[in-house]
Design an enzyme around this catalytic site. Structure first.
Site, PDB file in Angstrom:
ATOM      1  CD  GLU A 188      -0.625  -1.345  -8.223  1.00  0.00           C
ATOM      2  OE1 GLU A 188       0.107  -0.689  -9.299  1.00  0.00           O
ATOM      3  OE2 GLU A 188      -0.660  -2.147  -7.994  1.00  0.00           O
ATOM      4  CG  ASP A 244       1.655  -1.161 -12.017  1.00  0.00           C
ATOM      5  OD1 ASP A 244       2.257  -2.083 -13.142  1.00  0.00           O
ATOM      6  OD2 ASP A 244       2.386  -1.355 -11.697  1.00  0.00           O
ATOM      7  NE  ARG A 301       3.837  -0.873  -3.579  1.00  0.00           N
ATOM      8  CZ  ARG A 301       4.250  -1.068  -5.325  1.00  0.00           C
ATOM      9  NH1 ARG A 301       3.177  -0.430  -6.203  1.00  0.00           N
ATOM     10  NH2 ARG A 301       5.490   0.342  -5.502  1.00  0.00           N
ATOM     11  CG  ASP A 331       2.376 -11.804  13.224  1.00  0.00           C
ATOM     12  OD1 ASP A 331       1.154 -11.249  13.766  1.00  0.00           O
ATOM     13  OD2 ASP A 331       2.617 -12.340  13.358  1.00  0.00           O
ATOM     14  CG  HIS A 387       7.894  -2.225  -8.132  1.00  0.00           C
ATOM     15  ND1 HIS A 387       8.124  -2.806  -8.827  1.00  0.00           N
ATOM     16  CD2 HIS A 387       6.317  -1.928  -8.278  1.00  0.00           C
ATOM     17  CE1 HIS A 387       6.923  -3.209  -9.665  1.00  0.00           C
ATOM     18  NE2 HIS A 387       5.368  -2.607  -9.200  1.00  0.00           N
TER      19      HIS A 387
END
Length: 270
Positions: free
Chosen positions: A156, A182, A77, A91, A52
């Site tokens: 969520e 959520d 996240r 990576d 977000h």
């Protein structure tokens, strides 16, 4: 002669070693400087948000580099549980990944495979080119990579809530994070993450995780709610974010020195 490096403990390692609940905050501004300020706060976790927040791979890399000098553990996240995106995050050196919107066992198992090299998973092999292995300066990185990465999945939705016990039991899921905002929306209670039904649902996930031996954390920017979740057995709690702290503190300054504007809308709480 190349230097051989010792990898830092993962989020899973930190949770296993903790003798109390861990506390953290979100880094959402996209600023390495702000992430560094958060990391030096004394909190245990800095959660760098790629879902977000207005950040991409280069910004996440810079924030990881800024946080690395501090004891706080960085958790990143992903915007979505896509194996290609997870590969890129791994990576660039994100040891600890959080995948949002995990609704069932098959999805959780797919995320486990995405963060592990064959034959344990499907992660693409490019560690010699990547910061994850410090360009092959971590000995035996390929063979040990599954031990050097932690995976947290986020529950969520009502579907995820119903499958919480099974998700918690998936081998390779190191922790769960409940997203009350959520979850509340999925329950038909948009914007009411402190509603009794939502709080009870969060506590159900905490119990399911404890029964499976999988740590469960939760977002709780309200201190009283955070205390309640800790008392219920939450292993970690995210108690604020850089942007909400700045928003509320700047509003406080305006109120103190300018006064209240009765026409202004009340600030929303997360």
């Amino acid at each position: 002669m190349p230097i051989h490096l010792t990898p830092t403990p993962t989020f899973a390692d930190r949770l296993r070693a903790a003798d109390r609940a861990l506390f953290g905050m979100w880094s959402c501004a996209g600023s390495p400087l702000v992430a560094e300020i958060c990391a030096g706060s004394g909190l245990d976790i800095v959660l760098i948000d790629g879902e977000h927040s207005p950040i991409g791979l280069e910004s996440i890399l810079a924030q990881l580099q800024a946080v690395a000098a501090y004891p706080a553990v960085p958790l990143v996240r992903a915007p979505i549980g896509d194996p290609v995106i997870l590969k890129q995050l791994l990576d660039l050196g994100a040891q600890n990944l959080l995948v949002p919107m995990v609704d069932g066992v098959s999805q959780a198992e797919a995320m486990v495979r995405a963060v592990r090299y064959p034959p344990l998973g499907v992660r693409g092999v490019g560690s010699a080119l990547a910061r994850s292995s410090r360009w092959s300066r971590i000995p035996d990185y390929l063979a040990r990579a599954h031990e050097l990465v932690s995976l947290t999945v986020q529950i969520e939705t009502t579907e995820g809530l119903a499958a919480a016990a099974d998700i918690a039991a998936v081998d390779g899921v190191d922790a769960i994070l409940v997203g009350p905002a959520d979850l509340a929306a999925s329950m038909g209670l948009l914007g009411q993450q402190n509603h009794p039904d939502v709080v009870a649902a969060v506590e159900d996930v905490i119990r399911a995780g404890r029964a499976a031996g999988t740590p469960v954390g939760v977002n709780a920017f309200d201190p009283a709610t955070a205390d309640r979740y800790v008392a219920a057995g939450a292993a970690y709690v995210l108690v604020g974010s850089d942007v909400t702290l700045l928003a509320r503190a700047s509003e406080g300054l305006a109120t103190r020195f300018i006064g209240d504007d009765p026409a202004a809308p009340a600030p929303a709480s997360y």
